[in-house]
Design a protein around this motif. Sequence first.
Motif, PDB file in Angstrom:
ATOM      1  N   MET A   1      -7.200 -58.000 -40.964  1.00 16.74           N
ATOM      2  CA  MET A   1      -8.135 -58.934 -41.601  1.00 16.74           C
ATOM      3  C   MET A   1      -9.516 -58.803 -40.969  1.00 16.74           C
ATOM      4  SD  MET A   1      -5.662 -62.288 -41.991  1.00 16.74           S
ATOM      5  CE  MET A   1      -6.907 -63.240 -42.848  1.00 16.74           C
ATOM      6  N   ALA A   2     -10.533 -58.987 -41.769  1.00 18.14           N
ATOM      7  CA  ALA A   2     -11.906 -58.823 -41.296  1.00 18.14           C
ATOM      8  C   ALA A   2     -12.427 -60.114 -40.698  1.00 18.14           C
ATOM      9  CB  ALA A   2     -12.800 -58.380 -42.447  1.00 18.14           C
ATOM     10  N   SER A   3     -13.444 -59.991 -39.853  1.00 20.47           N
ATOM     11  CA  SER A   3     -14.053 -61.171 -39.253  1.00 20.47           C
ATOM     12  C   SER A   3     -15.250 -61.615 -40.081  1.00 20.47           C
ATOM     13  CB  SER A   3     -14.495 -60.867 -37.816  1.00 20.47           C
ATOM     14  OG  SER A   3     -15.433 -59.805 -37.808  1.00 20.47           O
ATOM     15  N   THR A   4     -15.566 -62.908 -39.984  1.00 19.90           N
ATOM     16  CA  THR A   4     -16.702 -63.470 -40.707  1.00 19.90           C
ATOM     17  C   THR A   4     -18.001 -63.060 -40.025  1.00 19.90           C
ATOM     18  OG1 THR A   4     -15.371 -65.356 -41.374  1.00 19.90           O
ATOM     19  CG2 THR A   4     -17.750 -65.624 -41.481  1.00 19.90           C
ATOM     20  N   PRO A   5     -19.043 -62.704 -40.782  1.00 18.80           N
ATOM     21  CA  PRO A   5     -20.331 -62.383 -40.155  1.00 18.80           C
ATOM     22  C   PRO A   5     -20.860 -63.572 -39.355  1.00 18.80           C
ATOM     23  CG  PRO A   5     -20.304 -61.690 -42.464  1.00 18.80           C
ATOM     24  CD  PRO A   5     -19.068 -62.511 -42.244  1.00 18.80           C
ATOM     25  N   PRO A   6     -21.644 -63.324 -38.311  1.00 12.05           N
ATOM     26  CA  PRO A   6     -22.236 -64.421 -37.534  1.00 12.05           C
ATOM     27  C   PRO A   6     -23.168 -65.255 -38.406  1.00 12.05           C
ATOM     28  CG  PRO A   6     -23.150 -62.311 -36.865  1.00 12.05           C
ATOM     29  CD  PRO A   6     -22.012 -62.004 -37.770  1.00 12.05           C
ATOM     30  N   PHE A   7     -23.407 -66.493 -37.977  1.00 13.61           N
ATOM     31  CA  PHE A   7     -24.159 -67.460 -38.773  1.00 13.61           C
ATOM     32  C   PHE A   7     -25.529 -66.945 -39.224  1.00 13.61           C
ATOM     33  CE2 PHE A   7     -26.744 -71.459 -39.015  1.00 13.61           C
ATOM     34  CZ  PHE A   7     -26.100 -72.022 -40.114  1.00 13.61           C
ATOM     35  N   PRO A   8     -26.348 -66.357 -38.333  1.00 19.07           N
ATOM     36  CA  PRO A   8     -27.653 -65.866 -38.805  1.00 19.07           C
ATOM     37  C   PRO A   8     -27.518 -64.827 -39.913  1.00 19.07           C
ATOM     38  CG  PRO A   8     -27.611 -65.979 -36.415  1.00 19.07           C
ATOM     39  CD  PRO A   8     -26.199 -66.190 -36.864  1.00 19.07           C
ATOM     40  N   GLU A   9     -26.474 -64.000 -39.839  1.00 22.00           N
ATOM     41  CA  GLU A   9     -26.271 -62.998 -40.888  1.00 22.00           C
ATOM     42  C   GLU A   9     -25.854 -63.656 -42.193  1.00 22.00           C
ATOM     43  OE1 GLU A   9     -23.733 -58.918 -41.844  1.00 22.00           O
ATOM     44  OE2 GLU A   9     -23.691 -59.781 -39.835  1.00 22.00           O
ATOM     45  N   LEU A  10     -25.044 -64.716 -42.121  1.00 21.36           N
ATOM     46  CA  LEU A  10     -24.686 -65.444 -43.345  1.00 21.36           C
ATOM     47  C   LEU A  10     -25.945 -65.946 -44.056  1.00 21.36           C
ATOM     48  CD1 LEU A  10     -21.615 -67.561 -42.132  1.00 21.36           C
ATOM     49  CD2 LEU A  10     -21.564 -65.497 -43.538  1.00 21.36           C
ATOM     50  N   LEU A  11     -26.880 -66.493 -43.293  1.00 20.68           N
ATOM     51  CA  LEU A  11     -28.118 -66.991 -43.888  1.00 20.68           C
ATOM     52  C   LEU A  11     -28.914 -65.854 -44.524  1.00 20.68           C
ATOM     53  CD1 LEU A  11     -29.333 -69.645 -41.288  1.00 20.68           C
ATOM     54  CD2 LEU A  11     -27.639 -69.853 -43.119  1.00 20.68           C
ATOM     55  N   SER A  12     -28.973 -64.724 -43.853  1.00 20.67           N
ATOM     56  CA  SER A  12     -29.693 -63.573 -44.405  1.00 20.67           C
ATOM     57  C   SER A  12     -29.048 -63.079 -45.697  1.00 20.67           C
ATOM     58  CB  SER A  12     -29.732 -62.428 -43.385  1.00 20.67           C
ATOM     59  OG  SER A  12     -30.484 -62.780 -42.245  1.00 20.67           O
ATOM     60  N   LEU A  13     -27.723 -63.140 -45.746  1.00 23.56           N
ATOM     61  CA  LEU A  13     -27.007 -62.685 -46.942  1.00 23.56           C
ATOM     62  C   LEU A  13     -27.224 -63.641 -48.107  1.00 23.56           C
ATOM     63  CD1 LEU A  13     -23.697 -61.467 -45.270  1.00 23.56           C
ATOM     64  CD2 LEU A  13     -25.523 -60.045 -46.222  1.00 23.56           C
ATOM     65  N   ILE A  14     -27.261 -64.948 -47.827  1.00 23.52           N
ATOM     66  CA  ILE A  14     -27.586 -65.912 -48.890  1.00 23.52           C
ATOM     67  C   ILE A  14     -28.964 -65.594 -49.453  1.00 23.52           C
ATOM     68  CG2 ILE A  14     -28.130 -68.326 -49.385  1.00 23.52           C
ATOM     69  CD1 ILE A  14     -26.042 -69.092 -47.245  1.00 23.52           C
ATOM     70  N   GLU A  15     -29.908 -65.353 -48.553  1.00 23.06           N
ATOM     71  CA  GLU A  15     -31.288 -65.071 -48.979  1.00 23.06           C
ATOM     72  C   GLU A  15     -31.368 -63.803 -49.816  1.00 23.06           C
ATOM     73  OE1 GLU A  15     -35.683 -65.261 -46.964  1.00 23.06           O
ATOM     74  OE2 GLU A  15     -34.042 -64.459 -45.743  1.00 23.06           O
ATOM     75  N   SER A  16     -30.714 -62.736 -49.372  1.00 23.91           N
ATOM     76  CA  SER A  16     -30.827 -61.458 -50.070  1.00 23.91           C
ATOM     77  C   SER A  16     -30.141 -61.482 -51.422  1.00 23.91           C
ATOM     78  CB  SER A  16     -30.264 -60.329 -49.201  1.00 23.91           C
ATOM     79  OG  SER A  16     -28.863 -60.479 -49.020  1.00 23.91           O
ATOM     80  N   ARG A  17     -28.969 -62.127 -51.512  1.00 25.64           N
ATOM     81  CA  ARG A  17     -28.262 -62.165 -52.803  1.00 25.64           C
ATOM     82  C   ARG A  17     -28.963 -63.090 -53.797  1.00 25.64           C
ATOM     83  NH1 ARG A  17     -26.636 -58.118 -54.310  1.00 25.64           N
ATOM     84  NH2 ARG A  17     -28.194 -57.520 -52.785  1.00 25.64           N
ATOM     85  N   SER A  18     -29.548 -64.173 -53.316  1.00 26.18           N
ATOM     86  CA  SER A  18     -30.299 -65.055 -54.200  1.00 26.18           C
ATOM     87  C   SER A  18     -31.523 -64.338 -54.744  1.00 26.18           C
ATOM     88  CB  SER A  18     -30.708 -66.328 -53.460  1.00 26.18           C
ATOM     89  OG  SER A  18     -29.572 -67.010 -52.949  1.00 26.18           O
ATOM     90  N   ALA A  19     -32.167 -63.557 -53.894  1.00 26.08           N
ATOM     91  CA  ALA A  19     -33.307 -62.765 -54.341  1.00 26.08           C
ATOM     92  C   ALA A  19     -32.865 -61.712 -55.353  1.00 26.08           C
ATOM     93  CB  ALA A  19     -33.991 -62.099 -53.148  1.00 26.08           C
ATOM     94  N   ALA A  20     -31.689 -61.121 -55.138  1.00 21.37           N
ATOM     95  CA  ALA A  20     -31.179 -60.116 -56.076  1.00 21.37           C
ATOM     96  C   ALA A  20     -30.940 -60.731 -57.450  1.00 21.37           C
ATOM     97  CB  ALA A  20     -29.895 -59.506 -55.533  1.00 21.37           C
ATOM     98  N   LEU A  21     -30.453 -61.967 -57.476  1.00 15.90           N
ATOM     99  CA  LEU A  21     -30.275 -62.654 -58.761  1.00 15.90           C
ATOM    100  C   LEU A  21     -31.615 -62.803 -59.471  1.00 15.90           C
ATOM    101  CD1 LEU A  21     -28.103 -65.754 -59.529  1.00 15.90           C
ATOM    102  CD2 LEU A  21     -30.478 -65.688 -60.252  1.00 15.90           C
ATOM    103  N   ARG A  22     -32.625 -63.259 -58.746  1.00 14.28           N
ATOM    104  CA  ARG A  22     -33.943 -63.447 -59.375  1.00 14.28           C
ATOM    105  C   ARG A  22     -34.535 -62.123 -59.847  1.00 14.28           C
ATOM    106  NH1 ARG A  22     -33.998 -67.469 -55.333  1.00 14.28           N
ATOM    107  NH2 ARG A  22     -34.903 -66.072 -53.784  1.00 14.28           N
ATOM    108  N   GLU A  23     -34.317 -61.078 -59.083  1.00 15.88           N
ATOM    109  CA  GLU A  23     -34.842 -59.764 -59.465  1.00 15.88           C
ATOM    110  C   GLU A  23     -34.211 -59.271 -60.768  1.00 15.88           C
ATOM    111  OE1 GLU A  23     -34.044 -57.366 -56.081  1.00 15.88           O
ATOM    112  OE2 GLU A  23     -35.523 -58.402 -54.803  1.00 15.88           O
TER     113      GLU A  23
END
Length: 244
Positions: A1-23
């Motif tokens: 089983m894989a481990s969860t990304p650290p908290f700062p990375e989770l925030l970065s991933l929210i930001e990048s995927r939300s931007a991808a939706l807008r793009e």
Amino acid sequence: MASTPPFPELLSLIESRSAALREAADDLTAPVAGCPGWSVRDLVLHLGHVHRFWASAARAGDPSAPPPRDSAVPGGDLLDWSAESTGLLLEALRAAGPEAPSWAWWPESAAPHTVRAVARHQVQEAAVHAFDAQEALGKPEPLPAAIAVDGVGEFLEVPLRSLGAWPHRPARIEFQALEGPSWTVDLSPAGVTVGPAASGDPVTRLQGKASELVLALYRRIELTDIRVDGDREVADQLRDWSKV
């Protein structure tokens, strides 16, 4: 089983995927296959309201009750409002910190009611809806590996375990990502157990890239798009049961 990304990375991933939706939101009138009856405009509004809701939950720090929902339609530029919504969410999550309490819709037996768990789920929400927008544009892209590998485990541990008793005969299913990680799930009247003790082979095995497994679990692609070995009926039952 894989481990969860650290908290700062989770925030970065929210930001990048939300931007991808807008793009990908070139045509706000385009239909969204993954959300029948929705247009891209509806999709952008939905994610923006979701971000504002969970920002309020993180700021409140009250696990006993959800904050009020704001369903007001923005009056200005929709994509600017969406970007502002994402910013409000990230600001609230960062200010609260990963271990702060937060209301959540899932039972604590599935995941803690903490800001970290909220952020982890919001990565998946943004990622799947970014895929929806890209598909509406005619240019769907796989989920990034860092998101998809954790996304399989997050779906099994949180949405799936929140469903309660399995309504069919007990079954063991294995999910095998081609990137390496695998997850075993027992389904029974007692509910869902992720990572059970080794006591028998799975009756069904689902195999594919992690992105494909996540998208199949969220019903964005068909089971025919991944490899299913063993009892196909169990895989179909799981897909029908886990509509989220």
